[in-house]
Design a protein around this motif. Sequence first.
Motif, short mmCIF file in Angstrom:
data_model
loop_
_atom_site.label_atom_id
_atom_site.label_comp_id
_atom_site.label_asym_id
_atom_site.label_seq_id
_atom_site.Cartn_x
_atom_site.Cartn_y
_atom_site.Cartn_z
N LEU A 1 60.48 153.90 83.61
CA LEU A 1 59.40 153.29 84.41
C LEU A 1 58.78 152.12 83.67
N LEU A 2 58.47 152.31 82.39
CA LEU A 2 57.87 151.23 81.62
C LEU A 2 58.82 150.04 81.50
N TRP B 1 43.31 134.73 85.05
CA TRP B 1 43.28 136.18 84.90
C TRP B 1 44.64 136.82 85.08
N PRO B 2 45.47 136.38 86.04
CA PRO B 2 46.81 136.96 86.13
C PRO B 2 47.61 136.81 84.84
N LEU B 3 47.51 135.65 84.18
CA LEU B 3 48.23 135.44 82.94
C LEU B 3 47.68 136.34 81.83
N VAL B 4 46.36 136.42 81.70
CA VAL B 4 45.75 137.24 80.65
C VAL B 4 46.11 138.71 80.83
N ILE B 5 45.97 139.21 82.04
CA ILE B 5 46.25 140.63 82.30
C ILE B 5 47.73 140.93 82.10
N THR B 6 48.59 140.03 82.58
CA THR B 6 50.03 140.23 82.43
C THR B 6 50.45 140.22 80.97
N THR B 7 49.93 139.27 80.20
CA THR B 7 50.27 139.19 78.79
C THR B 7 49.83 140.44 78.05
N ALA B 8 48.60 140.90 78.34
CA ALA B 8 48.09 142.11 77.68
C ALA B 8 48.95 143.32 78.03
N TYR B 9 49.33 143.44 79.29
CA TYR B 9 50.14 144.59 79.69
C TYR B 9 51.53 144.54 79.06
N LEU B 10 52.16 143.38 79.12
CA LEU B 10 53.51 143.25 78.55
C LEU B 10 53.50 143.50 77.04
N GLY C 1 54.36 150.17 73.59
CA GLY C 1 54.61 151.50 74.15
C GLY C 1 56.07 151.81 74.40
N SER C 2 56.74 150.96 75.19
CA SER C 2 58.11 151.27 75.57
C SER C 2 59.08 151.11 74.40
N ILE C 3 58.80 150.17 73.49
CA ILE C 3 59.69 149.98 72.34
C ILE C 3 59.60 151.16 71.38
N LEU C 4 58.38 151.64 71.10
CA LEU C 4 58.24 152.82 70.24
C LEU C 4 58.91 154.02 70.88
N LEU C 5 58.78 154.14 72.19
CA LEU C 5 59.43 155.25 72.90
C LEU C 5 60.95 155.11 72.84
N PRO D 1 67.53 149.95 89.89
CA PRO D 1 66.97 150.54 91.11
C PRO D 1 65.48 150.84 91.00
N THR D 2 65.01 151.23 89.81
CA THR D 2 63.58 151.46 89.64
C THR D 2 62.81 150.15 89.76
N THR D 3 63.40 149.08 89.26
CA THR D 3 62.79 147.76 89.40
C THR D 3 62.67 147.39 90.87
N GLY D 4 63.69 147.73 91.67
CA GLY D 4 63.63 147.48 93.10
C GLY D 4 62.49 148.23 93.76
N LEU D 5 62.28 149.47 93.33
CA LEU D 5 61.18 150.27 93.88
C LEU D 5 59.83 149.67 93.50
N LEU D 6 59.68 149.25 92.24
CA LEU D 6 58.43 148.63 91.80
C LEU D 6 58.18 147.30 92.50
N SER D 7 59.26 146.54 92.74
CA SER D 7 59.10 145.28 93.46
C SER D 7 58.60 145.51 94.87
N ALA D 8 59.06 146.59 95.49
CA ALA D 8 58.59 146.92 96.83
C ALA D 8 57.11 147.28 96.83
N VAL D 9 56.69 148.00 95.78
CA VAL D 9 55.30 148.45 95.72
C VAL D 9 54.36 147.34 95.28
N LEU D 10 54.74 146.60 94.23
CA LEU D 10 53.85 145.62 93.62
C LEU D 10 53.96 144.22 94.21
N LEU D 11 55.16 143.86 94.66
CA LEU D 11 55.38 142.50 95.17
C LEU D 11 55.57 142.45 96.67
#
Length: 315
Positions: free
Chosen positions: A36-37, A231-240, A247-251, A273-283
Motif C-alpha cells: 500500500l505504501l 500547499w500541495p507541494l509541501v504536503i506531497t513532499t512531506a508525505y513522500l 517508512g516504506s524503505i525501512l519496512l 493493480p494497487t496503484t490503479g485502485l488508489l488512482s481511482a480513489v484519490l485521482l
Amino acid sequence: MSDQIHRTPNTLAPVASGATARRRIVSLLAPPGFVLLWSTGFVGPKFGLPYIEPMTFLSLRFALAAGALALLALCLHAPWPRTPGEIGHLAVSGALLHAGYLGGVFAALDAGAEPGVIALIAGVQPALVLILTRLAFGEQFRCRQYAGAVLGLAGVTFTVWHELTNGIGTAAGVGFAIFALIAISLGTVYQKRYCGRTNLVTSSLVQFLVAFAVVGILAVASEDGKIIWSWPLVITTAYLAIALSVGSILLFYALLRAGTAHQVSSLFFLVPPTTGLLSAVLLGESLSRESIIGMFIAALGVALVSTVSSQHSGR
C-alpha cells in the motif's frame, strides 16, 4: 523454592505467547502495508510535479528523509556503520535503490511516459530479481516458483495492458522507466547480499545522503531549480519523504532481512493493480475490470512464490 520454580514458567508463558502473537500479527500486516505504501509512490508525485522539476523534487525529498532519519538515529542511539566496506556497500545500494530507481521513475513521468506503462515496466522486477538471485546466491528454485513469477507478471500485464492502447508516451520516458527497473532489481539483490548486518536507521541515512548527493548534482546540472511553493507541494513532499522514503524503505529492508530477495520482490506484482485502485480513489480515475482481474491474478502469483519460498527456507 520448589513452588517458585514451578510457578515461574507459568508467569512467563503468557508474556512469551503474547510476544509471539504480536510478531505474527506484524508479519501478516507488514507485506500488505508495504504494498500500500509503495503504491502511493506512483500517485503522490502527480500532486507535486506540476510545481517543481523532478530532480529538484527528489533532492528535497531525500534531504527531508535524511533529516528525519538523523533525528531518529539520535533518539534511538543507533550504531553507525564503522568500516569503509560497510559504508561503500551502503553507498552503492543507496545509489541504486533511491537515486537510480526513483530518479528513473520521476524522469520517466516528466518525459511523458504513461504511468501505466511505467508500472508495467516496473512490474517485471520480481521476475528479474528471481534470475539475479539465482546468479548471485546460487539458489535453486522450483517450477512452482517460476510459475508464480510468470503468473504475477501476467497479472501485472493484464492490469495495465489497456494503458498501451492510449500510447506509451515518449521513447525517452520509456527508457528512463527501463533504467529504473534495472536499478531497483540490482539494488534489491545487492542490499540483500551486502547490507544485511548494519542498523536499519543509520544505514538508510547513509543511503539517502548518497542519493541526495547524486540527485542534487543532476538537479544542478540539468534543471533551473525553480520551485512554485504551494500547499500541495509541501504536503506531497512531506508525505513522500516520511511515509515512503522513511517508512516504506525501512519496512522493505526489514522484509528483506526476514525473507529471501525473490520472495519480497514478488510483492511488487501487487503494486500496479494497487496503484490503479488508489488512482481511482484519490485521482477520480475509473477502476477498470482489467485492474480487478489483474489484482486477483497477481495475488495468486505472490502467494505461490511466497508460500514455496517459505517452505524452502524452512528446511
